[in-house]
Design a protein around this motif. Structure first.
Motif, mmCIF file in Angstrom:
data_model
loop_
_atom_site.group_PDB
_atom_site.id
_atom_site.type_symbol
_atom_site.label_atom_id
_atom_site.label_comp_id
_atom_site.label_asym_id
_atom_site.label_seq_id
_atom_site.Cartn_x
_atom_site.Cartn_y
_atom_site.Cartn_z
ATOM 1 N N ARG A 192 -6.598 -3.832 -6.347
ATOM 2 C CA ARG A 192 -5.183 -4.028 -6.008
ATOM 3 C C ARG A 192 -4.390 -4.626 -7.146
ATOM 4 O O ARG A 192 -4.928 -5.407 -7.940
ATOM 5 C CB ARG A 192 -5.004 -4.975 -4.798
ATOM 6 N N ASN A 247 -8.341 1.965 -9.396
ATOM 7 C CA ASN A 247 -8.509 1.946 -7.935
ATOM 8 C C ASN A 247 -9.287 3.191 -7.471
ATOM 9 O O ASN A 247 -9.042 4.295 -7.966
ATOM 10 C CB ASN A 247 -7.113 1.948 -7.290
ATOM 11 N N VAL A 248 -10.178 2.982 -6.545
ATOM 12 C CA VAL A 248 -11.038 4.034 -5.949
ATOM 13 C C VAL A 248 -11.584 5.028 -6.991
ATOM 14 O O VAL A 248 -11.797 6.200 -6.706
ATOM 15 C CB VAL A 248 -10.327 4.799 -4.801
ATOM 16 N N HIS A 289 1.731 3.246 -4.904
ATOM 17 C CA HIS A 289 0.830 4.127 -5.676
ATOM 18 C C HIS A 289 1.066 5.603 -5.330
ATOM 19 O O HIS A 289 0.589 6.484 -6.032
ATOM 20 C CB HIS A 289 -0.644 3.754 -5.473
ATOM 21 N N TRP A 290 1.807 5.865 -4.250
ATOM 22 C CA TRP A 290 2.113 7.261 -3.895
ATOM 23 C C TRP A 290 3.319 7.797 -4.668
ATOM 24 O O TRP A 290 3.631 8.990 -4.578
ATOM 25 C CB TRP A 290 2.403 7.381 -2.394
ATOM 26 N N PHE A 339 -6.655 11.203 2.849
ATOM 27 C CA PHE A 339 -5.859 10.918 1.652
ATOM 28 C C PHE A 339 -5.989 11.925 0.508
ATOM 29 O O PHE A 339 -5.176 11.883 -0.417
ATOM 30 C CB PHE A 339 -6.229 9.539 1.099
ATOM 31 N N PHE A 351 -1.782 4.480 -10.477
ATOM 32 C CA PHE A 351 -2.518 3.213 -10.423
ATOM 33 C C PHE A 351 -2.371 2.483 -11.770
ATOM 34 O O PHE A 351 -3.233 2.619 -12.644
ATOM 35 C CB PHE A 351 -4.012 3.461 -10.151
ATOM 36 N N TRP A 408 -2.016 9.892 -7.147
ATOM 37 C CA TRP A 408 -1.570 8.500 -7.179
ATOM 38 C C TRP A 408 -1.216 7.991 -8.570
ATOM 39 O O TRP A 408 -1.651 8.541 -9.575
ATOM 40 C CB TRP A 408 -2.654 7.583 -6.595
ATOM 41 N N TYR A 413 -11.748 -0.406 -3.819
ATOM 42 C CA TYR A 413 -10.310 -0.643 -3.985
ATOM 43 C C TYR A 413 -10.063 -1.712 -5.044
ATOM 44 O O TYR A 413 -10.795 -2.698 -5.140
ATOM 45 C CB TYR A 413 -9.693 -1.139 -2.662
ATOM 46 N N TRP A 426 -11.813 8.999 5.133
ATOM 47 C CA TRP A 426 -10.899 8.558 4.057
ATOM 48 C C TRP A 426 -10.519 9.764 3.180
ATOM 49 O O TRP A 426 -9.343 9.957 2.860
ATOM 50 C CB TRP A 426 -11.588 7.462 3.229
ATOM 51 N N ALA A 469 0.814 -1.233 0.000
ATOM 52 C CA ALA A 469 0.000 0.000 0.000
ATOM 53 C C ALA A 469 0.841 1.274 0.000
ATOM 54 O O ALA A 469 0.505 2.229 0.694
ATOM 55 C CB ALA A 469 -0.975 -0.027 1.190
ATOM 56 N N GLY A 520 -2.255 0.081 -5.193
ATOM 57 C CA GLY A 520 -3.467 0.350 -5.967
ATOM 58 C C GLY A 520 -3.234 0.111 -7.451
ATOM 59 O O GLY A 520 -2.286 0.631 -8.028
HETATM 60 C C1 BEZ Z 1 -4.865 2.420 -1.595
HETATM 61 O O1 BEZ Z 1 -5.202 1.907 -2.646
HETATM 62 O O2 BEZ Z 1 -4.346 1.775 -0.687
HETATM 63 C C2 BEZ Z 1 -5.099 3.850 -1.431
HETATM 64 C C3 BEZ Z 1 -5.418 4.596 -2.503
HETATM 65 C C4 BEZ Z 1 -5.628 5.935 -2.375
HETATM 66 C C5 BEZ Z 1 -5.522 6.503 -1.163
HETATM 67 C C6 BEZ Z 1 -5.198 5.746 -0.076
HETATM 68 C C7 BEZ Z 1 -4.990 4.413 -0.193
#
Ligand code: BEZ
Length: 257
Positions: free
Chosen positions: A248, A138-139, A107-108, A208, A166, A164, A246, A204, A104, A134
């Motif tokens: 992955r 993702n999200v 993705h940053w 983030f 992804f 991010w 999410y 959340w 985790a 991610g």
């Molecule tokens: C994650 O996929 O873990 C994630 C994605 C965006 C923000 C925080 C976490």
């Protein structure tokens, strides 16, 4: 994290509301299969819970995280393990570790080739890289709605603000191969993720999504979050709980000997 960069991570909030991050990470440990005596680097160790699990196998663990707040908390919780505040792009190890583990985090990092190169250099020949982060889309339900509401509120938004990276399986495994890994495993999968409590989605977003709001006044952020909550209730609020969409990506790569 360097002193001139704001540390966005609140370690207590992370351990309180977002402990699911390391709970889900347990499955990744099975893929890592640590062996007693191995040298293992945990990239993006957060507050140290997974590094500690790896340590319990009798390995020598080094945990690095960009956030000094996280590293401080990790050191307090697990004083026997070595933790350091360091970005993956600052790693200077050469042929040092039997395995690099990362949950985790990647993705940053919006410079994926550089991150992979530093990870590759850190590994001994034959060493393995085991990561989850991610994946593509993702999200997406949450972030599409947030971006829509930010624009509706008259706030400018450019794609560079998206915090991010992804990637798809194809994109990321191609990068891994270009760096020199043999990719031995890759999986992209949905992992609906419960966000605790009625305020789960809001917490959340607060935790983030700072970049997407880009320092807007609290009242504007509040307005956007209310709109997002209202519009996503049908899609993402199930049986009295918010569930984030999410997705992955899990990979294993081996450094060629
Ligand atoms: C994650 O996929 O873990 C994630 C994605 C965006 C923000 C925080 C976490």
């Amino acid at each position: 994290m360097k002193h001139h960069v704001k540390d966005i991570w609140n370690a207590d909030l992370y351990d309180g509301n977002h402990s699911f991050v390391s709970k889900f990470g347990s499955h990744l440990l099975e893929l890592l299969s640590p062996v007693e005596g191995e040298q293992i680097l945990d990239v993006g160790c957060g507050t140290g819970d997974l590094a500690n699990k790896i340590y319990q196998y009798g390995t020598y663990v080094t945990g690095v995280d960009k956030s000094e707040n996280m590293v401080q908390q990790a050191n307090n919780k697990y004083p026997d393990i070595t933790f350091m505040a360091k970005d993956v792009l600052e790693l200077e190890y050469k042929n040092t570790f039997d395995a690099v583990f990362s949950n985790a985090t990647l993705h940053w990092v919006k410079q994926p080739e550089e991150a992979l190169q530093h990870i590759y250099n850190s590994l001994k020949p034959g060493g393995r890289f085991v990561a989850e982060f991610g994946g593509k889309d993702n999200v997406q339900i949450i972030t599409n709605e947030m971006i829509h509401q930010v624009k509706q509120a008259g706030i400018s938004y450019t794609p560079e603000q998206f915090p991010w990276y992804f990637p798809s399986i194809g994109e990321y495994t191609t990068l891994m191969e270009q760096i020199g890994f043999n990719v031995t495993f890759a999986q992209h999968f949905d992992r609906p993720t419960p966000l605790e409590g009625d305020k789960g989605l809001r917490n959340w977003m607060k935790m983030f999504c700072g970049n997407i709001f880009e320092n807007q006044p609290a009242a504007v952020q509040e307005h956007v979050m209310i709109q997002v909550e209202n519009n996503l209730k049908e899609a993402l609020y199930q049986n009295g709980q918010w569930v984030a969409d999410y997705k992955r990506l899990r990979v294993v790569g081996v450094k060629k000997s």
